[in-house]
Design a protein around this motif. Structure first.
Motif, PDB file in Angstrom:
ATOM      1  N   MET A   1       0.804  -1.080  -0.057  1.00 48.76           N
ATOM      2  CA  MET A   1      -0.065   0.108  -0.077  1.00 48.76           C
ATOM      3  C   MET A   1       0.950   1.251   0.055  1.00 48.76           C
ATOM      4  N   ILE A   2       0.477   2.024  -1.095  1.00 52.97           N
ATOM      5  CA  ILE A   2       1.356   3.432  -0.882  1.00 52.97           C
ATOM      6  C   ILE A   2       1.060   4.275   0.010  1.00 52.97           C
ATOM      7  N   GLN A   3       2.088   4.788   1.004  1.00 49.27           N
ATOM      8  CA  GLN A   3       1.771   5.388   1.986  1.00 49.27           C
ATOM      9  C   GLN A   3       2.538   6.916   1.760  1.00 49.27           C
ATOM     10  N   THR A   4       1.808   8.027   1.464  1.00 48.77           N
ATOM     11  CA  THR A   4       1.955   9.493   1.371  1.00 48.77           C
ATOM     12  C   THR A   4       1.099  10.217   2.103  1.00 48.77           C
ATOM     13  N   ARG A   5       1.160  11.317   1.870  1.00 51.15           N
ATOM     14  CA  ARG A   5       0.453  12.479   2.567  1.00 51.15           C
ATOM     15  C   ARG A   5      -0.904  12.493   1.934  1.00 51.15           C
ATOM     16  N   LEU A   6      -1.010  11.822   0.680  1.00 51.85           N
ATOM     17  CA  LEU A   6      -2.388  11.904   0.021  1.00 51.85           C
ATOM     18  C   LEU A   6      -3.284  10.886   0.483  1.00 51.85           C
ATOM     19  N   ASP A   7      -4.631  11.027   0.279  1.00 56.61           N
ATOM     20  CA  ASP A   7      -5.519  10.123   0.538  1.00 56.61           C
ATOM     21  C   ASP A   7      -6.777   9.956  -0.719  1.00 56.61           C
ATOM     22  N   LEU A   8      -6.868   8.690  -1.305  1.00 57.13           N
ATOM     23  CA  LEU A   8      -7.514   8.293  -2.418  1.00 57.13           C
ATOM     24  C   LEU A   8      -8.949   8.820  -2.099  1.00 57.13           C
ATOM     25  N   ASP A   9      -9.519   8.597  -0.966  1.00 51.92           N
ATOM     26  CA  ASP A   9     -10.941   9.147  -0.732  1.00 51.92           C
ATOM     27  C   ASP A   9     -11.225  10.564  -0.891  1.00 51.92           C
ATOM     28  N   ASP A 151       0.851  22.314   0.537  1.00 48.85           N
ATOM     29  CA  ASP A 151      -0.507  22.256   0.671  1.00 48.85           C
ATOM     30  C   ASP A 151      -1.159  20.914   0.068  1.00 48.85           C
ATOM     31  N   LEU A 152      -1.716  20.150   0.768  1.00 52.59           N
ATOM     32  CA  LEU A 152      -2.137  18.813   0.249  1.00 52.59           C
ATOM     33  C   LEU A 152      -3.326  19.378  -0.717  1.00 52.59           C
ATOM     34  N   ASP A 153      -3.891  20.205  -0.654  1.00 48.77           N
ATOM     35  CA  ASP A 153      -4.991  20.541  -1.838  1.00 48.77           C
ATOM     36  C   ASP A 153      -4.260  20.733  -3.017  1.00 48.77           C
ATOM     37  N   THR A 154      -3.213  21.437  -3.300  1.00 44.73           N
ATOM     38  CA  THR A 154      -2.477  21.452  -4.628  1.00 44.73           C
ATOM     39  C   THR A 154      -2.124  20.071  -5.192  1.00 44.73           C
ATOM     40  N   CYS A 155      -1.636  19.172  -4.227  1.00 48.45           N
ATOM     41  CA  CYS A 155      -1.435  17.802  -4.701  1.00 48.45           C
ATOM     42  C   CYS A 155      -2.659  17.005  -5.135  1.00 48.45           C
ATOM     43  N   GLU A 156      -3.554  17.019  -4.090  1.00 46.96           N
ATOM     44  CA  GLU A 156      -5.007  16.123  -4.482  1.00 46.96           C
ATOM     45  C   GLU A 156      -6.012  16.702  -5.396  1.00 46.96           C
ATOM     46  N   GLY A 162      -5.055  12.035 -12.430  1.00 51.82           N
ATOM     47  CA  GLY A 162      -4.786  10.498 -12.272  1.00 51.82           C
ATOM     48  C   GLY A 162      -6.045   9.763 -12.328  1.00 51.82           C
ATOM     49  N   LEU A 163      -7.173  10.051 -11.599  1.00 52.72           N
ATOM     50  CA  LEU A 163      -8.377   9.328 -11.893  1.00 52.72           C
ATOM     51  C   LEU A 163      -8.727   9.227 -13.113  1.00 52.72           C
ATOM     52  N   GLU A 164      -8.576  10.387 -13.807  1.00 55.71           N
ATOM     53  CA  GLU A 164      -9.054  10.343 -15.257  1.00 55.71           C
ATOM     54  C   GLU A 164      -8.303   9.690 -16.353  1.00 55.71           C
ATOM     55  N   LEU A 165      -7.025   9.243 -15.956  1.00 58.68           N
ATOM     56  CA  LEU A 165      -5.996   8.402 -16.615  1.00 58.68           C
ATOM     57  C   LEU A 165      -6.058   7.002 -16.526  1.00 58.68           C
ATOM     58  N   VAL A 166      -6.473   6.526 -15.128  1.00 60.14           N
ATOM     59  CA  VAL A 166      -6.662   5.052 -14.829  1.00 60.14           C
ATOM     60  C   VAL A 166      -6.976   4.008 -15.745  1.00 60.14           C
ATOM     61  N   THR A 186       3.236  14.061  -7.582  1.00 58.12           N
ATOM     62  CA  THR A 186       2.832  13.043  -6.268  1.00 58.12           C
ATOM     63  C   THR A 186       1.469  12.826  -6.374  1.00 58.12           C
ATOM     64  N   GLY A 187       0.683  13.929  -6.836  1.00 62.55           N
ATOM     65  CA  GLY A 187      -0.774  13.595  -7.102  1.00 62.55           C
ATOM     66  C   GLY A 187      -1.237  12.495  -7.833  1.00 62.55           C
ATOM     67  N   ILE A 188      -0.693  12.710  -9.058  1.00 62.31           N
ATOM     68  CA  ILE A 188      -0.919  11.668 -10.327  1.00 62.31           C
ATOM     69  C   ILE A 188      -0.237  10.357  -9.840  1.00 62.31           C
ATOM     70  N   GLY A 189       0.854  10.489  -9.284  1.00 58.78           N
ATOM     71  CA  GLY A 189       1.671   9.253  -8.873  1.00 58.78           C
ATOM     72  C   GLY A 189       1.065   8.308  -7.855  1.00 58.78           C
ATOM     73  N   HIS A 190       0.549   9.121  -6.977  1.00 62.27           N
ATOM     74  CA  HIS A 190      -0.016   8.572  -5.754  1.00 62.27           C
ATOM     75  C   HIS A 190      -1.349   7.501  -6.396  1.00 62.27           C
ATOM     76  N   VAL A 191      -2.272   8.339  -7.297  1.00 67.96           N
ATOM     77  CA  VAL A 191      -3.236   7.554  -7.535  1.00 67.96           C
ATOM     78  C   VAL A 191      -3.201   6.321  -8.469  1.00 67.96           C
ATOM     79  N   LEU A 192      -1.827   6.524  -9.551  1.00 68.48           N
ATOM     80  CA  LEU A 192      -1.565   5.437 -10.319  1.00 68.48           C
ATOM     81  C   LEU A 192      -0.727   4.371  -9.641  1.00 68.48           C
ATOM     82  N   LYS A 193       0.115   4.713  -8.689  1.00 68.14           N
ATOM     83  CA  LYS A 193       0.544   3.611  -7.984  1.00 68.14           C
ATOM     84  C   LYS A 193      -0.631   2.790  -7.013  1.00 68.14           C
TER      85      LYS A 193
END
Length: 320
Positions: A1-9, A151-156, A162-166, A186-193
């Protein structure tokens, strides 16, 4: 499981907050460019929106949450595109937006920041000087400082790309992402990984502004004394430690490209895709040009992240 500051939900929920004009950006196979590069090239076009860059996604989150909190003002430093996006999103929510930018930023970016209703303060020096001034202003005024990538908002917000690429990706495919502060990578990468771990995530940065790539390779923050690149949108010298930690979890590689390859990429995007882009948006094509064997025969997605480019400079680059 990918562990970053970001959250998929949270990233999925962000789509309900972001104005639809920034969502579902075009994703399409570009045959002429594919023939030139000897790989199957898909373009994710993040410039077909009011601010002509991907930054609108993250700034929609920032501005909406500030408005919900009853905030009245916000400050940011910007190379140009983030300031436009915050001006656009903030003004629609009644926020007083101040953007600090370097005096020598492309005039088109500065003009558009003003056009979206933001207050613009110019400083001499590079982006890091602008960032220091923004920190000072926010402290003096007691208002929110938006720090891109920290700021997490900028990343998320960027992660919604990423959601649109999957659904268009398969194991072995490659996604090429311009690397500056790291929000998009980091944003796109989190979703893809998380959702498509077999897809290779490759970050691309100019040789003239290599700080975050050098940091990724060393697995520690590496700063540089100077930077020299036409790709002003990704030019920074001081990587953020928390962003680097995230990047180390989601990036398969980080590569550096030469200025001549960036210019060649801009020219190819104009000639074979009909796209006028800023230098940062050509980094993906530049990476393929510099290492064609690596990408030959593969499906490659390149994210076209911005098109706010000075016309005179652009003409000089592509005509050369």
């Amino acid at each position: 499981m990918i562990q970053t500051r970001l959250d998929l939900d949270r990233i999925r929920a962000a789509r309900e907050v972001i104005n639809p004009v920034f969502l579902a950006s075009p994703l399409y196979h570009c045959g002429p460019l594919s023939s030139q590069l000897n790989c199957t090239v898909s373009i994710k076009l993040e410039t077909a929106n009011p601010v002509r860059s991907f930054k609108g996604r993250g700034m929609e989150l920032v501005a909406s949450r500030l408005a919900d909190q009853g905030a009245t003002a916000v400050v940011c430093a910007s190379a140009g595109n983030l300031g436009q996006a915050l001006g656009w999103s903030g003004s629609r929510r009644g926020l007083d937006v101040t953007v600090v930018a370097r005096r020598l930023a492309p005039a088109v970016k500065l003009d558009r920041i003003r056009s979206f209703g933001a207050n613009l303060e110019l400083v001499d020096g590079d982006f890091e000087v602008a960032r220091e001034r923004a920190v000072t202003l926010a402290r003096q005024r007691g208002v929110r400082l938006v720090e891109d990538s920290l700021d997490l908002d900028t990343c998320e917000g960027a992660a919604t790309i990423g959601l649109e690429l999957v659904s268009a990706l398969s194991p072995g495919d490659v996604v090429l992402i311009a690397l500056g502060g790291g929000a998009m990578a980091t944003g796109i990468g989190h979703v893809l990984k998380t959702l498509a771990p077999g897809v290779e995530v490759v970050c691309v940065q100019p040789q003239g502004a290599p700080a975050l790539t050098l940091s990724w390779r060393a697995r520690r923050v590496v700063t540089t004394d100077s930077m020299d690149t036409i790709a002003d949108g990704v030019a920074g010298r001081f990587p953020i430690a928390a962003v680097l930690d995230d990047l180390l979890q989601v990036a398969d590689d980080a590569v550096l490209v030469r200025e001549e390859s960036i210019i060649a990429g801009m020219r190819m995007l104009l000639e074979h895709a009909g796209l006028v882009v800023e230098p940062s948006a050509a980094l993906g094509v530049a990476a393929v040009l510099e290492d064609p064997d690596r990408f030959a025969g593969r499906h490659v997605v390149t994210v076209i992240c911005g098109s706010n480019v000075d016309l005179h400079a652009y003409q000089g680059w592509v005509a050369g």
